[in-house]
Design an enzyme around this catalytic site. Structure first.
Site, PDB file in Angstrom:
ATOM      1  N   ASN A  54       5.836   4.994  -8.017  1.00 23.79           N
ATOM      2  CA  ASN A  54       4.841   5.956  -8.472  1.00 23.79           C
ATOM      3  C   ASN A  54       4.546   6.959  -7.349  1.00 23.79           C
ATOM      4  O   ASN A  54       3.923   6.610  -6.344  1.00 23.79           O
ATOM      5  CB  ASN A  54       3.591   5.146  -8.846  1.00 23.79           C
ATOM      6  CG  ASN A  54       2.444   5.997  -9.354  1.00 23.79           C
ATOM      7  OD1 ASN A  54       2.270   7.146  -8.942  1.00 23.79           O
ATOM      8  ND2 ASN A  54       1.649   5.420 -10.229  1.00 23.79           N
ATOM      9  N   ASP A  78       0.074  -4.252  -4.295  1.00 23.53           N
ATOM     10  CA  ASP A  78       0.066  -5.027  -5.530  1.00 23.53           C
ATOM     11  C   ASP A  78      -1.330  -5.087  -6.091  1.00 23.53           C
ATOM     12  O   ASP A  78      -2.283  -5.417  -5.394  1.00 23.53           O
ATOM     13  CB  ASP A  78       0.631  -6.425  -5.288  1.00 23.53           C
ATOM     14  CG  ASP A  78       2.142  -6.367  -5.295  1.00 23.53           C
ATOM     15  OD1 ASP A  78       2.692  -6.045  -6.353  1.00 23.53           O
ATOM     16  OD2 ASP A  78       2.738  -6.566  -4.241  1.00 23.53           O
TER      17      ASP A  78
END
Ligand code: ITT
Ligand code: NA
Length: 181
Positions: A9, A66
């Site tokens: 991303n 994460d």
């Protein structure tokens, strides 16, 4: 030395760069590390960072992120399995699961894993909110069903979301530490 931020991303890489402006350059690396099955985002981030550093054969340090959405009434589900649940069940059906609960509190947590090959460190950021019926077209992932201060994250513009988000908080903590190294 640049920091290599492992993510698919480019928005996340730009966000990291904005924190680290004047300290270092952030380079986006789209490496798909193995997401080990674990209850712990820390363990996933540590393993991901170390695997990426070993496989990507370069000297610049590695940063991975994460994130999980932890819903109180569901015992913390989907937690570390949030990406899998988004792909399989989807965000709308997660809302359906929570709709009948009285307690709709939830929390996003991001763990950043950093390694320079010698040592590995983790940094976390959280955001507490409420699961609601989907609203808004911005953001990504679970943003439409996560409300904070009366707005879903998908109703905020990027700067507004980044200023309060779990990932923003983790990046701020990381930046403070990194600047002292
Ligand atoms: P990377 O390529 O950056 O690793 P990812 O989607 O695999 O992206 P994340 O750990 O960032 O890994 O995200 C896990 C799940 O949580 C995934 O379903 C995301 O869409 C969702 N998620 C992450 N950050 C979010 C945010 O700020 N708002 C809403 N959902 C988010
Ligand atoms: Na990730």
């Amino acid at each position: 030395m640049a920091i290599r931020f492992v993510t698919g991303n480019d928005g996340k890489a730009r966000e990291a760069q904005s924190y680290l402006e004047g300290i270092t350059t952030v380079e986006q690396v789209p490496y798909d590390y193995t997401e080990i099955q674990s209850d712990s985002l820390e363990a996933i981030a540590v393993r991901g960072a170390e695997e990426a550093f070993a496989e990507l054969e370069d000297v610049d340090p590695i940063l991975v992120g994460d994130t999980g959405l932890f819903v109180d009434a569901l015992g913390g589900f989907p937690g570390p399995y949030s990406a899998y649940v988004e792909d399989t069940v989807g965000v709308e059906r997660l809302w359906r699961l929570v709709e009948s609960e009285d307690d709709r509190r939830a929390r996003f947590k991001t763990v950043l894993g950093f390694t320079d090959g010698d040592r590995t460190e983790t940094f976390e950021g959280t955001l507490a909110g409420t699961i609601v019926s989907p609203r808004g077209d911005g953001g990504f992932g679970y943003d439409p069903i996560f409300e904070f201060n009366g707005q879903t994250l998908a109703e905020m513009d990027v700067e507004e979301k980044n200023a309060i988000s779990h990932r923003g908080r983790a990046l701020a903590t990381f930046t403070e530490w990194y600047a002292d190294q």
